[in-house]
Scaffold this active site. Structure first.
Site, PDB file in Angstrom:
ATOM      1  N   GLU A 146     -45.194  27.837   7.766  1.00 34.25           N
ATOM      2  CA  GLU A 146     -44.788  27.778   6.355  1.00 34.25           C
ATOM      3  C   GLU A 146     -45.923  28.046   5.375  1.00 34.25           C
ATOM      4  O   GLU A 146     -46.185  27.269   4.465  1.00 34.25           O
ATOM      5  CB  GLU A 146     -44.135  26.423   6.060  1.00 34.25           C
ATOM      6  CG  GLU A 146     -42.908  26.157   6.917  1.00 34.25           C
ATOM      7  CD  GLU A 146     -42.318  24.766   6.708  1.00 34.25           C
ATOM      8  OE1 GLU A 146     -42.824  24.020   5.852  1.00 34.25           O
ATOM      9  OE2 GLU A 146     -41.348  24.418   7.417  1.00 34.25           O
ATOM     10  N   ASN A 189     -44.368  30.659  12.055  1.00 35.78           N
ATOM     11  CA  ASN A 189     -43.053  30.031  11.873  1.00 35.78           C
ATOM     12  C   ASN A 189     -42.804  29.746  10.401  1.00 35.78           C
ATOM     13  O   ASN A 189     -43.700  29.268   9.699  1.00 35.78           O
ATOM     14  CB  ASN A 189     -43.006  28.729  12.679  1.00 35.78           C
ATOM     15  CG  ASN A 189     -41.633  28.102  12.736  1.00 35.78           C
ATOM     16  OD1 ASN A 189     -40.668  28.744  13.131  1.00 35.78           O
ATOM     17  ND2 ASN A 189     -41.542  26.827  12.370  1.00 35.78           N
ATOM     18  N   HIS A 225     -32.344  27.069   8.907  1.00 32.43           N
ATOM     19  CA  HIS A 225     -31.634  25.890   8.395  1.00 32.43           C
ATOM     20  C   HIS A 225     -30.596  26.382   7.389  1.00 32.43           C
ATOM     21  O   HIS A 225     -30.952  26.877   6.319  1.00 32.43           O
ATOM     22  CB  HIS A 225     -32.597  24.932   7.698  1.00 32.43           C
ATOM     23  CG  HIS A 225     -33.659  24.365   8.585  1.00 32.43           C
ATOM     24  ND1 HIS A 225     -33.371  23.512   9.636  1.00 32.43           N
ATOM     25  CD2 HIS A 225     -35.005  24.507   8.583  1.00 32.43           C
ATOM     26  CE1 HIS A 225     -34.497  23.160  10.231  1.00 32.43           C
ATOM     27  NE2 HIS A 225     -35.503  23.748   9.612  1.00 32.43           N
ATOM     28  N   GLU A 254     -35.527  26.339  14.620  1.00 34.86           N
ATOM     29  CA  GLU A 254     -35.125  25.030  14.098  1.00 34.86           C
ATOM     30  C   GLU A 254     -33.680  25.064  13.612  1.00 34.86           C
ATOM     31  O   GLU A 254     -33.339  24.498  12.577  1.00 34.86           O
ATOM     32  CB  GLU A 254     -36.054  24.600  12.955  1.00 34.86           C
ATOM     33  CG  GLU A 254     -37.512  24.545  13.344  1.00 34.86           C
ATOM     34  CD  GLU A 254     -38.425  24.056  12.221  1.00 34.86           C
ATOM     35  OE1 GLU A 254     -37.909  23.446  11.252  1.00 34.86           O
ATOM     36  OE2 GLU A 254     -39.643  24.277  12.310  1.00 34.86           O
ATOM     37  N   ASP A 256     -30.098  24.582  12.477  1.00 34.91           N
ATOM     38  CA  ASP A 256     -29.019  23.639  12.206  1.00 34.91           C
ATOM     39  C   ASP A 256     -28.178  24.197  11.068  1.00 34.91           C
ATOM     40  O   ASP A 256     -28.671  24.926  10.206  1.00 34.91           O
ATOM     41  CB  ASP A 256     -29.501  22.209  11.924  1.00 34.91           C
ATOM     42  CG  ASP A 256     -30.562  22.097  10.840  1.00 34.91           C
ATOM     43  OD1 ASP A 256     -30.707  23.032  10.029  1.00 34.91           O
ATOM     44  OD2 ASP A 256     -31.249  21.058  10.789  1.00 34.91           O
TER      45      ASP A 256
END
Length: 440
Positions: A146, A189, A225, A254, A256
């Protein structure tokens, strides 16, 4: 195949004794891994551990490898919780993704107080010590996490590393990481990079530059996400592909997706299909095992609900991977090994302004059956108000109904019965999701 989304019309779903499989085995058959974030503190919970072991073949420590956990004070390292996760994974033959070495967040306070010279030394020492501790045990590392701003600027994010070391800190981190463990894959990432936008363009240009100059980078992680305000972008697959075309693997790191029912299931299925369409998309990690421990639990974003029941999203993922499920976690013959099978076929019936009726036909396979089970999932705010010809039970959300016979369980080979229900739409007219029929 379980997990196919029912639409108006007829959709048949069948369960067989040898068809049920897992996310891990289905992904492996496609040359991918299917992983999850893991918290060491939950490994002692039997349902958590058994679901992890049964369904996943890769793990990412959720917080246990971050800087505040591994080096809380300068040059004093603590690996106990992360070691617990790695040991568990190794014992089950699972891959481990290391997460994360250099990140602006979850930094102990001492890091931000260092001058540039000390910070460079501390960053390289942290990378070296953590990677040496796990050398040979980590499939891929999120080396830098990030580092770019949200929005339209495409600029780097302010952080101690960016502010004091400048743009070169990412390259330096990757070069240090390669020198420590030449066999681990090294990833960058980030989030909100899932479609083509200013942020993903900035990351793309960095990776392109790194590849042209021989800076060691093997993979790019897309956190993915999603929710109603940030849905799966229409150019998701194309964006993954353009990164892959630079010569790096792409990982969904990650995943979701907030929501429930058929809408959530469709979105999950589309993400999996996008990964499968990109040959260098080598694996998918969902960010947690169960909704109850998710960092956004109120949005119920994962594949297992708070009771570890498989959600329609699970069936959609398994179906997209080419596997199949009984829709309720057991074999299609109810786990009895009898080979009994059945199908469940949905059809929409009467419709009114505020509700509609649905019918499900349960049909025995080539052998007689003595009982059957079918799950029906509606999308909130829908609710099932009335049922007939069956005995229903409900999960905690009230959106998943498990229907069992009410005097109509015994069926000869090829014979059928029906059950039905009324769905109050509350403004949502989408069809319910019908799980696979489980026979005994």
């Amino acid at each position: 195949m379980a997990g196919l989304l029912a639409t108006a019309g007829a959709t048949a779903l069948a369960g067989t004794a040898d068809a049920a499989t897992s996310l891990a085995s289905a992904a492996s058959a496609k040359g991918r891994y299917f992983g999850t974030a893991v918290a060491a503190g939950h490994l002692g919970e039997s349902a958590y551990a058994s679901t992890l072991d049964a369904e996943f073949n890769a793990v990412t420590p959720e917080n246990e490898m971050k800087w505040d956990a591994t080096e809380p004070s300068r040059n004093s390292f603590s690996f106990g919780s992360a070691d617990q996760i790695v040991s568990h994974a190794q014992g089950k033959g699972m891959k481990v993704r290391g997460h994360t070495l250099v990140w602006h967040s979850q930094l102990p306070s001492w890091v931000g107080g260092l001058n540039a010279t000390d910070l460079r030394s501390a960053m390289n020492n942290h990378i070296t010590q953590v990677m040496q501790h796990y050398k040979g045990k980590i499939y891929a590392w999120d080396v830098v996490n990030e580092a770019y701003q949200d929005g339209s600027s495409g600029a780097r994010r302010s952080s101690p590393f960016q502010d004091k070391l400048g743009n070169g800190f990412i390259e330096e981190a990757f070069r240090t990481a390669r020198s420590v463990d030449p066999n681990a894959k090294l990833c960058y990432n980030d989030y909100n990079t899932d479609g083509v936008n200013a942020k993903s363009n900035a990351v793309y240009n960095m990776v392109k530059d790194f590849k042209s100059r021989g800076v060691p980078i093997d993979c790019v992680g897309f956190q993915s996400h999603f929710n109603s305000a940030s849905p799966v972008p229409s150019d998701y697959q194309a964006n993954l592909q353009r990164f892959a075309d630079l010569g790096v693997d792409v990982h969904i790191t990650e995943l979701d997706i907030e929501g429930s029912g058929s809408a959530q299931a469709t979105n999950y299925g589309n993400v999996v299909k996008a990964c499968l369409a990109v040959s260098r998309c080598t694996g998918i990690t969902v960010w947690g095992v169960t909704d109850k421990y998710s960092w956004r639990s109120g949005g119920t974003p994962l594949l297992f609900d708070s009771n570890y029941a498989k959600k329609p999203a699970y069936d959609a993922v398994l179906s997209a991977l080419g596997g199949s499920s009984s829709g309720g976690g057991g074999n299609g013959d109810g786990g009895g090994g009898t080979g009994a099978t059945c199908t469940a076929t949905y059809s929409k019936a009467e419709t009114w302004s505020d509700r509609f009726n649905g019918n499900v036909t349960v049909k025995a396979g080539s052998s007689p059956i003595s009982s059957w089970t079918v799950k029906v999932t509606v999308t909130s705010p829908q609710k099932i108000s009335t049922t007939w010809n069956g005995s229903p039970s409900w999960d905690s959300s009230g959106n998943v109904m498990t229907m069992k016979p009410n005097g109509n369980g015994n069926l000869a080979a090829g014979a059928s019965t029906t059950f039905g229900f009324t769905i109050m739409t509350n403004g949502n007219t989408s069809a319910p999701v019908i799980g696979a029929c489980t026979a005994s």
